[in-house]
Scaffold this motif. Structure first.
Motif, PDB file in Angstrom:
ATOM      1  N   UNK A 158     -22.474 -11.157   2.926  1.00 32.71           N
ATOM      2  CA  UNK A 158     -22.722 -11.938   4.331  1.00 32.71           C
ATOM      3  C   UNK A 158     -23.850 -12.746   4.232  1.00 32.71           C
ATOM      4  N   UNK A 159     -24.836 -12.231   3.223  1.00 33.72           N
ATOM      5  CA  UNK A 159     -25.790 -13.339   3.001  1.00 33.72           C
ATOM      6  C   UNK A 159     -25.387 -14.571   2.289  1.00 33.72           C
ATOM      7  N   UNK A 160     -24.671 -14.113   1.256  1.00 33.91           N
ATOM      8  CA  UNK A 160     -23.885 -15.302   0.357  1.00 33.91           C
ATOM      9  C   UNK A 160     -22.935 -16.192   1.039  1.00 33.91           C
ATOM     10  N   UNK A 161     -22.101 -15.732   1.826  1.00 32.84           N
ATOM     11  CA  UNK A 161     -20.993 -16.416   2.511  1.00 32.84           C
ATOM     12  C   UNK A 161     -21.075 -16.905   3.933  1.00 32.84           C
ATOM     13  N   UNK A 162     -22.089 -16.392   4.828  1.00 38.61           N
ATOM     14  CA  UNK A 162     -21.921 -16.596   6.190  1.00 38.61           C
ATOM     15  C   UNK A 162     -21.850 -17.761   6.559  1.00 38.61           C
ATOM     16  N   UNK A 163     -22.322 -18.755   5.809  1.00 38.21           N
ATOM     17  CA  UNK A 163     -22.299 -20.090   6.212  1.00 38.21           C
ATOM     18  C   UNK A 163     -20.833 -20.742   6.351  1.00 38.21           C
ATOM     19  N   UNK A 164     -20.074 -20.070   5.335  1.00 41.36           N
ATOM     20  CA  UNK A 164     -18.576 -20.350   4.912  1.00 41.36           C
ATOM     21  C   UNK A 164     -17.490 -19.766   5.932  1.00 41.36           C
ATOM     22  N   UNK A 165     -18.191 -18.279   6.194  1.00 43.12           N
ATOM     23  CA  UNK A 165     -17.152 -17.427   6.335  1.00 43.12           C
ATOM     24  C   UNK A 165     -17.268 -16.905   7.866  1.00 43.12           C
ATOM     25  N   UNK A 166     -16.347 -16.985   8.954  1.00 45.15           N
ATOM     26  CA  UNK A 166     -16.669 -16.657  10.114  1.00 45.15           C
ATOM     27  C   UNK A 166     -15.885 -15.377  10.415  1.00 45.15           C
ATOM     28  N   UNK A 167     -14.788 -14.959   9.741  1.00 45.74           N
ATOM     29  CA  UNK A 167     -14.011 -13.969  10.094  1.00 45.74           C
ATOM     30  C   UNK A 167     -14.062 -12.785   9.049  1.00 45.74           C
ATOM     31  N   UNK A 168     -14.588 -11.725   9.289  1.00 45.52           N
ATOM     32  CA  UNK A 168     -14.811 -10.447   8.349  1.00 45.52           C
ATOM     33  C   UNK A 168     -14.015  -9.368   8.926  1.00 45.52           C
ATOM     34  N   UNK A 169     -13.279  -8.844   7.800  1.00 41.57           N
ATOM     35  CA  UNK A 169     -12.517  -7.687   8.160  1.00 41.57           C
ATOM     36  C   UNK A 169     -12.983  -6.684   7.413  1.00 41.57           C
ATOM     37  N   UNK A 170     -13.886  -5.918   7.786  1.00 41.80           N
ATOM     38  CA  UNK A 170     -14.620  -4.836   7.008  1.00 41.80           C
ATOM     39  C   UNK A 170     -13.664  -3.695   6.486  1.00 41.80           C
ATOM     40  N   UNK A 171     -12.820  -3.203   7.192  1.00 47.46           N
ATOM     41  CA  UNK A 171     -11.871  -2.252   6.308  1.00 47.46           C
ATOM     42  C   UNK A 171     -10.446  -2.739   6.715  1.00 47.46           C
ATOM     43  N   UNK A 172      -9.514  -2.071   5.415  1.00 44.39           N
ATOM     44  CA  UNK A 172      -8.062  -2.318   5.788  1.00 44.39           C
ATOM     45  C   UNK A 172      -7.644  -0.997   5.941  1.00 44.39           C
ATOM     46  N   UNK A 173      -6.962  -0.671   7.120  1.00 46.29           N
ATOM     47  CA  UNK A 173      -6.039   0.483   7.107  1.00 46.29           C
ATOM     48  C   UNK A 173      -6.774   1.793   6.709  1.00 46.29           C
ATOM     49  N   UNK A 226     -11.873  -4.771  12.116  1.00 42.95           N
ATOM     50  CA  UNK A 226     -10.923  -4.101  10.862  1.00 42.95           C
ATOM     51  C   UNK A 226      -9.750  -4.619  11.061  1.00 42.95           C
ATOM     52  N   UNK A 227      -8.701  -4.146  10.247  1.00 42.36           N
ATOM     53  CA  UNK A 227      -7.346  -4.132  10.458  1.00 42.36           C
ATOM     54  C   UNK A 227      -6.804  -2.704  10.289  1.00 42.36           C
ATOM     55  N   UNK A 228      -5.986  -2.348  11.198  1.00 44.10           N
ATOM     56  CA  UNK A 228      -5.507  -0.729  11.250  1.00 44.10           C
ATOM     57  C   UNK A 228      -3.776  -1.033  11.141  1.00 44.10           C
ATOM     58  N   UNK A 229      -3.172   0.140  10.463  1.00 46.74           N
ATOM     59  CA  UNK A 229      -1.733   0.253  10.325  1.00 46.74           C
ATOM     60  C   UNK A 229      -1.417   0.625  12.097  1.00 46.74           C
ATOM     61  N   UNK A 230      -0.620  -0.246  12.341  1.00 46.36           N
ATOM     62  CA  UNK A 230      -0.010   0.003  14.075  1.00 46.36           C
ATOM     63  C   UNK A 230       1.390  -0.187  14.123  1.00 46.36           C
ATOM     64  N   UNK A 231       1.863   0.804  13.697  1.00 41.59           N
ATOM     65  CA  UNK A 231       3.334   0.750  13.569  1.00 41.59           C
ATOM     66  C   UNK A 231       3.778   1.339  14.966  1.00 41.59           C
ATOM     67  N   UNK A 232       4.901   1.294  15.320  1.00 37.79           N
ATOM     68  CA  UNK A 232       5.291   1.564  16.576  1.00 37.79           C
ATOM     69  C   UNK A 232       6.012   2.868  16.817  1.00 37.79           C
ATOM     70  N   UNK A 233       5.257   3.922  17.484  1.00 44.57           N
ATOM     71  CA  UNK A 233       6.226   5.102  17.426  1.00 44.57           C
ATOM     72  C   UNK A 233       7.013   5.389  18.709  1.00 44.57           C
ATOM     73  N   UNK A 234       8.173   6.133  18.659  1.00 44.27           N
ATOM     74  CA  UNK A 234       8.886   6.167  19.772  1.00 44.27           C
ATOM     75  C   UNK A 234       9.428   7.743  19.560  1.00 44.27           C
ATOM     76  N   UNK A 235       9.445   8.148  20.960  1.00 45.82           N
ATOM     77  CA  UNK A 235      10.013   9.654  21.153  1.00 45.82           C
ATOM     78  C   UNK A 235       8.743  10.385  21.774  1.00 45.82           C
ATOM     79  N   UNK A 236       9.303  11.582  22.005  1.00 49.55           N
ATOM     80  CA  UNK A 236       8.469  12.250  22.772  1.00 49.55           C
ATOM     81  C   UNK A 236       7.069  12.643  22.289  1.00 49.55           C
ATOM     82  N   UNK A 237       6.928  12.500  21.158  1.00 48.21           N
ATOM     83  CA  UNK A 237       5.590  12.999  20.469  1.00 48.21           C
ATOM     84  C   UNK A 237       4.727  11.537  20.237  1.00 48.21           C
ATOM     85  N   UNK A 238       5.461  10.433  20.539  1.00 48.48           N
ATOM     86  CA  UNK A 238       4.977   9.051  20.375  1.00 48.48           C
ATOM     87  C   UNK A 238       3.420   9.104  20.973  1.00 48.48           C
TER      88      UNK A 238
END
Ligand code: BGC
Length: 410
Positions: A158-173, A226-238
């Motif tokens: 963040x210190x190195x790049x905050x002047x160039x980068x606005x969007x940070x995705x800290x974690x993937x899935x 962050x970005x999370x895996x958000x698949x679509x669940x269907x059915x009674x346990x969804x």
């Protein structure tokens, strides 16, 4: 099916059109926990026992994006993209504990400048599963006391790049990682422990919340999520499945995100205590193509009242048989969600390039741009040509991004 006969489906002004990649999957020559695992005896023996050629499951030079990023961003530009998501490889920046590599920091500065110079907004992922070997030797995210190392790395970035980068995705899935690496034991470090997977999830959430504060201390205007895996669940346990898989993690970080990032790939039919796949066409990885699911997922996630970005959506389709229609149909459902007032601000297709698909190796082809992995090149490319060839579906994506609309002919 959404009908747009006779009219263009326009997206909001300033909508972001992009593609996504991750360092380990495209850069080549990374030295991290995954690279070690790919070459480990356990892994090689496993692949051989399945009759598979281990060569196809070693990331190696990948598609050498590390050296081809300018050319690759030209291709993104040719697709009229105005955003791109990539990850900074922690193991390059801090190959030894506490020793930051200046040359690698400068490399990523050039990558960011190459994007900005082309009018492409960078979305920077700080953790896309791979980690320095020293960090993993200490127990990785299974140990709460290790979180401080990740924070130090993020703070430095963040210190190195905050002047160039606005969007940070800290974690993937984070849930996929905890599930595959600590519960199912398919990904490194191949643990099969329900409790370990719980610690990992908790520690990742804690790490995220702390990193959120650290980045905002450096740049008040940063957009952190962050970005999370958000698949679509269907059915009674969804509802239960969606809670466990999707909402539980977002809830843990709900006061520490400026946007909601989501990765949508498919629908899971929850039948009793097992999953099924629906009747529709399937990708090369046997994932059902179910565009309407993204609409339900967006509606569900709008509960957080934050801007939404689709950070990944795509399919393995070597012949490019379904990709163009896949993009159009998903975008139509996204458009419908927007027209109902849901604040979706960007779409990133997975992926720009055919890449290294983790434990599944090189055979699944996710790229809008095809990579020729055949063996004709010189030694610098590991004997492969690595020629880039935009697939026909990329022209459709380019047309949509240019018009900021799904034109009526589509
Ligand atoms: C991951 C990517 C992966 C993609 C396709 C997501 O789970 O973030 O790294 O390549 O899905 O499987």
């Amino acid at each position: 099916m959404i009908d747009n006969v006779g009219k263009d489906l326009k997206f909001p002004e300033g909508f972001l059109w992009g593609t996504a990649t991750s360092a380990h999957q495209v850069e080549g020559n990374n030295h991290n926990d995954w690279a070690e695992w790919e070459k480990s005896e356990r892994r090689i023996n496993y692949l051989k026992s399945k009759g598979l050629n281990p060569e196809n499951y070693i990331s190696g030079i990948a598609c050498d994006h590390y050296n081809h990023y300018e050319e690759d961003f030209d291709l993104a530009k040719a697709m009229n993209n105005n955003a791109h998501r990539f990850s900074i490889e922690w193991s390059r920046i801090e190959p030894e504990e506490g020793k930051f590599n200046r040359a690698e920091i400068e490399h990523y500065r050039k990558v960011i400048c190459a994007l900005k110079g082309r009018g492409i907004e960078p979305f920077v992922t700080l953790w896309h599963w791979t980690m320095p070997v020293w960090f993993v030797k200490k127990g990785g995210f299974e140990k709460r006391e290790n979180i401080k190392y990740f924070i130090r790395f993020c703070e430095r970035m963040a210190k190195e790049f905050s002047s160039e980068v606005k969007f940070w995705i800290v974690l993937n899935e984070p849930m996929v990682y905890a599930g595959m690496s600590y519960f199912r034991g398919d990904f490194p470090p191949q643990k099969k422990s329900f409790f370990a997977s719980l610690w990992v999830v908790n520690n990742l959430a804690r790490a995220h919340n702390l990193v959120f504060k650290v980045i905002h201390d450096i740049d008040k205007k940063a957009m952190v999520g962050i970005t999370a895996s958000a698949n679509y669940f269907q059915g009674w346990m969804a509802p239960a499945m969606s809670w466990v898989w999707i909402f539980r993690f977002y809830n843990k970080i709900k006061n520490h995100q400026d946007f909601i990032g989501l990765n949508y790939y498919y629908r899971r039919l929850v039948k009793g205590f097992y999953f099924d796949i629906g009747e529709n066409s399937r990708s090369d990885m046997n994932w059902e193509i179910y565009p309407k699911g993204i609409y339900y997922v967006l509606k569900n996630l709008s509960r957080y009242k934050k801007p939404l970005y689709i950070i990944e959506n795509g399919l393995a389709d070597a012949q490019d048989k379904y990709r163009a229609k896949f993009v159009i149909d998903h975008l139509k459902w996204i458009h419908k969600a927007i027209s109902e007032g849901i604040d979706v601000r960007g779409y990133f297709h997975w992926s720009l390039l055919d890449n290294f698909e983790w434990a599944y190796g090189f055979w699944p082809r996710f790229g809008l741009v095809e990579i020729d992995y055949s063996a004709k090149g010189g030694s610098a490319s590991g004997g492969k040509t690595l020629e880039r060839k935009p697939r026909p579906s990329s022209w459709i994506y380019a047309e949509i991004a240019k018009a900021n609309a799904i034109g009526k002919r589509l």
